[in-house]
Design a protein around this motif. Structure first.
Motif, PDB file in Angstrom:
ATOM      1  N   THR A 104       0.820  -1.215   0.000  1.00 44.86           N
ATOM      2  CA  THR A 104       0.000   0.000   0.000  1.00 44.86           C
ATOM      3  C   THR A 104       0.854   1.265   0.000  1.00 44.86           C
ATOM      4  OG1 THR A 104      -0.112  -0.125   2.394  1.00 44.86           O
ATOM      5  CG2 THR A 104      -1.936  -1.096   1.173  1.00 44.86           C
ATOM      6  N   ASP A 132       3.733   3.998  -1.369  1.00 47.59           N
ATOM      7  CA  ASP A 132       4.174   4.511  -2.660  1.00 47.59           C
ATOM      8  C   ASP A 132       5.569   3.967  -2.944  1.00 47.59           C
ATOM      9  OD1 ASP A 132       2.099   5.966  -3.548  1.00 47.59           O
ATOM     10  OD2 ASP A 132       2.752   7.852  -2.637  1.00 47.59           O
ATOM     11  N   ILE A 179      -6.171  -1.115  -4.507  1.00 46.75           N
ATOM     12  CA  ILE A 179      -4.879  -0.970  -5.176  1.00 46.75           C
ATOM     13  C   ILE A 179      -4.586  -2.125  -6.125  1.00 46.75           C
ATOM     14  CG2 ILE A 179      -3.605  -1.959  -3.208  1.00 46.75           C
ATOM     15  CD1 ILE A 179      -1.498   0.394  -4.158  1.00 46.75           C
ATOM     16  N   ARG A 183      -6.540  -1.488  -9.255  1.00 43.43           N
ATOM     17  CA  ARG A 183      -5.925  -0.383 -10.003  1.00 43.43           C
ATOM     18  C   ARG A 183      -4.716  -0.842 -10.789  1.00 43.43           C
ATOM     19  NH1 ARG A 183      -5.424   4.994  -6.483  1.00 43.43           N
ATOM     20  NH2 ARG A 183      -7.562   5.193  -5.784  1.00 43.43           N
ATOM     21  N   GLN A 208      -5.012   0.989 -14.377  1.00 44.08           N
ATOM     22  CA  GLN A 208      -4.713   2.393 -14.150  1.00 44.08           C
ATOM     23  C   GLN A 208      -4.164   3.124 -15.367  1.00 44.08           C
ATOM     24  OE1 GLN A 208      -2.601   2.748 -10.500  1.00 44.08           O
ATOM     25  NE2 GLN A 208      -3.601   4.681 -10.079  1.00 44.08           N
TER      26      GLN A 208
END
Ligand SMILES: Cc1cc2nc3c(=O)[nH]c(=O)nc-3n(C[C@H](O)[C@H](O)[C@H](O)COP(=O)(O)OP(=O)(O)OC[C@H]3O[C@@H](n4cnc5c(N)ncnc54)[C@H](O)[C@@H]3O)c2cc1C
Ligand SMILES: Nc1ncnc2c1ncn2[C@@H]1O[C@H](COP(=O)(O)O)[C@@H](O)[C@H]1O
Lengths: 264, 317
Positions: free
Chosen positions: A14, A16, B266, B269, B273
Motif C-alpha cells: 500500500t 508509494d 490498489i 488499479r 490504471q
C-alpha cells in the motif's frame, strides 16, 4: 523429502514505491513484508508436506534473496509453519535483474541439496515479471509447472491445473519439480500465537554469495543485462467530473461524456 | 539488415492481433522474420497472414512432437533459430506463455530480457509502465540478443506486404524440454466479445453488481466492449477467473475503462490504471475509484447502466 519455497521481501503493497537516483528501486525506504502472493506458495508447500505419507520426514525451507531486512519474509513463512529458513545476503546482489536473481536462487537451492519440490509465487507484488519460476526450471533442469491454481500429487507424480492464456490446462510431471501457484490456489493460513513463538527457535541459515559459489561479478546492477535509460513519474490524473444520478440524469450525462470523447 | 524474430501467437493457426503489432514494431528494428510453431497444415495460412504485415521470412516449425509439452520446447526452438539467424532482437507477445518462453530463452542465450513493453523504438529502446502505471521507464538490453515481450496495443498494426518466404525449420528438441506434459487442455469458450487484453473498451463489474452482470453485459454490448470483473466478483463465483482485471488477473490498458460497482482497491488499479479514459459508476461517492476517473456517476449501477446502454444504442442507431 525436501521442499523449498521461494519467498520475496517487497515494499508494503500500500506504500508509494520510489526510484533511487541510480534508477534502481528503493527497497529500503519503505517498510517491507513478505510478498502477498508468496503466502500462497508457502501455503501450498505446507499442504504438500501435510499431505505427504510421512509428514514428519518432510522439511519446508523458506528461501529468500534480498537485503538484511528480507529476513522478515523468512520469519513470516516460519510463522506460517515452514520448518527452517535460508537467506542469501550480499551487498553485491543489490540491483540484480531477474536473470541474476534466478542464478542466485538456483545456486542456493543446489546448496540446500536434494531438493524435491521448489514452490514459488506467481509474481512478486512489487512489479515482478512473473518470470522467475520459468528461469529456475530452466537453470535447475526441472519440469516447469507454473500458474497453478490447483496442485495435486501422489508421491512424486504431480498434477497442476494451469489457468493459461487461452485454455485451462492440466500439467503432469514426475520426480523433482518447480511449481508456481496463483492466488486461486487456496487461501494462505495465518500463523497463530504458538506458531509465532515457535518460529523464533527455528533454524535459519544466512549465506553470502561465496557460500553458495556464485561470483559477485555475475550479479548486481553492474552485471545486469538490461539498463534503465530514464525513469519518469507519470503525471497524476487530473480530477474528473463527478455527477450524481437523479431520476436517470446519470445515464444521460454518461452518454454525453462518451459522445464527447467519440466513443459513440 | 538483420532479421528480427517475431514469435507468432496463434490459436490453431489463427494468428492473433498482437502478432501483427509485433511485426509492425519489428520493422523499426530490422527485417521481420515470423516464427510459426504449430500444426504443419496450418503453417501456410499463418504465413499468408503475417506476410500481409511485413514478414519477409516465415520460419515454420511442425509442433507434432512438442505440442504436448509446456513452454520449454518453444524456448529451445527459438534458441536454435537464433543460433542460425543471429537476429537483432526477438519479439514475443507479453502473455503468460510468451513471458515464460522469453524467460527460458534469456537464460539459454545469456541475453537480457525486457518484459511488458508498451512501446519499442529503434535501438531497441523499450518503454514500460511500472508500479501500477505511476512511472514510465525506458530501458535497453545491454547483453546478448535483446529479448522483448510486448503488450497488446503497443503499436497500431500496419499492413505492408512482405515477401513471406516460407522456410521449414527442423528443430531438435531435447528430452529435457519434454518434462512437463500438458495432459489436458480445455480452450476457454469464447464470449463472442473482444478479448480483454486487446479490447479498446472494457466494462467491468464488481461486488456492487450483487451477482447480476446483466447491466454490465448490456452496457458492454452497446459499446462493443469486453467484459471484465474485480476479484470480489470472481471470488464470489459470478464470473470466471479469466475476467479478472488486476494484479493477479489481466493487466489492461484500453482506450476506455468503465468500472461499475468496483471500489478501486490498489490491486484492481494495478490492472487498469493506465487506461486512457476511466469512468466509474458507484453508489458511494467516497469510493476510491473516483480519484482516478475522468468521469464518474454516483448512483446505482442497476439503474444507471441499463439506461445508459439504451441511450447509447439509441444514439448509435
Ligand atoms: C494478493 C492479492 C491480490 C489481489 N488481486 C486482485 C486483482 O487482480 N483484481 C482485483 O480486482 N482485486 C484483487 N484483489 C482484491 C482487492 O484487494 C479488492 O478486495 C477487490 O478488488 C474488491 O473488489 P470490488 O471493488 O468489486 O469490491 P468492494 O471493494 O466490496 O467494492 C464494491 C463497490 O461497489 C459499490 N456498490 C455496491 N452496490 C452498488 C450498486 N448497486 N451500484 C453501484 N455501486 C455499488 C460499493 O460502493 C463499493 O465501492 C487482490 C487482493 C490481494 C490480497
Ligand atoms: N529475491 C527473491 N527471493 C526469493 N524468491 C524470489 C525472489 N524473487 C522472486 N522470487 C520468487 O519468484 C516468484 C516470481 O517472481 P517474479 O518473477 O519476480 O515476479 C515469486 O513469487 C517468488 O516465489
Amino acid at each position: 523429502m525436501k521442499i523449498v519455497v521461494c519467498v520475496k521481501y517487497v515494499p508494503d503493497a500500500t506504500a508509494d514505491q520510489q526510484f533511487e537516483s541510480d534508477n534502481t528501486v528503493n527497497r529500503v525506504a519503505v517498510a517491507g513484508e513478505l510478498s502477498g502472493l508468496d503466502e500462497y506458495a508457502v501455503e501450498q508447500a505446507l499442504q504438500l508436506k501435510e499431505n505427504a505419507e510421512d509428514p514428519e520426514s518432510v522439511t519446508v525451507t523458506a528461501l529468500t534473496v534480498g537485503p538484511e531486512d528480507a529476513a522478515t519474509a523468512v520469519t513470516k513463512a516460519l510463522q506460517m509453519g515452514a520448518d527452517d529458513g535460508a537467506q542469501v545476503v550480499d551487498d553485491a546482489i543489490a540491483g540484480s535483474d531477474a536473470l541474476a536473481t534466478s542464478k542466485v536462487l538456483a545456486a542456493a537451492i543446489n546448496k540446500i541439496g536434494d531438493v524435491d519440490i521448489v514452490v514459488c509465487g506467481m509474481a512478486s507484488t512489487d512489479g515482478g515479471m512473473g518470470v522467475l519460476p520459468a528461469m529456475l526450471a530452466e537453470r535447475l533442469d526441472l519440469p516447469q509447472m507454473t500458474y497453478g491454481s490447483l496442485v495435486q500429487n501422489k508421491g512424486t507424480e504431480f498434477r497442476v491445473k494451469r489457468d493459461g492464456d487461452t485454455a485451462t490446462e492440466v500439467i503432469g510431471a514426475s520426480g523433482s519439480v518447480v511449481i508456481a501457484v496463483t492466488d486461486q490456489s487456496g487461501e494462505p493460513r495465518i500463523g497463530g500465537f504458538k506458531q509465532i513463538v515457535a518460529a523464533k527457535k527455528k533454524p535459519r541459515e544466512v549465506w553470502s554469495l561465496a557460500d553458495i559459489g556464485v561470483d559477485a561479478g555475475e550479479v548486481g546492477l553492474s552485471a545486469a543485462w538490461t539498463a534503465v535509460e530514464s525513469v519518469e513519474a507519470r503525471p497524476p490524473r487530473t480530477a474528473g467530473e463527478i455527477v450524481t444520478d437523479e431520476g436517470g440524469s446519470g445515464a444521460k450525462a454518461l452518454a454525453d461524456f462518451l459522445a464527447s470523447k467519440k466513443f459513440i | 539488415m538483420s532479421e528480427v524474430l517475431v514469435l507468432i501467437d496463434h490459436v490453431d493457426g489463427a494468428v492473433k492481433k498482437p502478432t501483427f503489432e509485433l511485426l509492425t514494431i519489428a520493422k523499426r528494428l530490422g527485417e521481420p522474420s515470423a516464427v510459426f510453431i504449430g500444426a504443419a497444415d496450418k503453417a501456410a495460412g499463418a504465413a499468408e497472414a503475417v506476410a500481409k504485415y511485413g514478414a519477409e521470412k516465415v520460419y515454420t516449425v511442425d509442433d507434432a512432437e512438442i505440442a504436448g509439452f509446456l513452454v520449454a520446447p518453444k524456448a529451445e526452438v527459438l534458441q536454435q533459430l537464433a543460433g542460425q539467424a543471429s537476429p537483432a532482437a526477438i519479439l514475443i507477445s507479453s502473455n503468460i506463455e510468451g513471458k515464460e518462453i522469453a524467460a527460458r530463452l534469456a537464460v539459454k542465450l545469456e541475453s537480457g530480457l525486457i518484459t511488458d513493453a508498451v512501446d519499442v523504438q529503434a535501438g531497441p529502446v523499450t518503454t514500460q509502465s511500472v508500479f501500477a502505471g505511476s512511472y514510465t521507464v525506458q530501458a535497453k538490453v545491454t547483453q546478448g540478443t535483446p529479448i522483448i515481450t510486448v503488450k497488446p496495443n503497443a503499436a497500431a498494426p500496419e499492413e505492408s506486404a512482405g515477401a513471406g518466404a516460407v522456410e521449414a525449420f527442423a528443430a531438435t528438441v531435447s528430452e529435457s524440454a519434454k518434462k512437463a506434459r500438458i495432459t489436458k487442455s480445455e480452450p476457454r469458450v469464447s464470449s463472442g466479445r473482444p478479448e480483454l487484453t486487446e479490447a479498446a473498451i472494457i466494462v467491468s463489474g464488481g461486488r456492487g453488481t450483487g451477482g447480476n452482470f446483466e447491466p454490465v453485459d448490456a452496457l458492454a454490448d452497446s459499446l462493443g466492449a469486453a467484459v471484465g470483473a474485480s476479484r470480489a466478483a470472481v471470488d464470489s463465483g459470478w464470473v470466471p477467473h479469466a475476467f479478472q482485471i488486476g494484479q493477479t488477473g489481466k493487466v489492461v490498458s484500453p482506450q476506455l475503462y468503465i468500472a461499475a460497482g468496483i471500489s478501486g482497491a490498489i490491486q484492481h488499479r494495478a490492472g487498469m490504471q493506465t487506461s486512457k479514459t476511466i469512468v466509474a459508476v458507484n453508489k458511494d461517492e467516497e469510493a476510491p475509484i473516483f480519484e482516478l476517473v475522468d468521469f464518474g456517476v454516483v448512483g446505482d449501477l442497476h439503474s444507471v447502466l441499463p439506461a445508459a446502454a439504451a441511450e447509447i444504442t439509441q444514439r448509435k442507431a
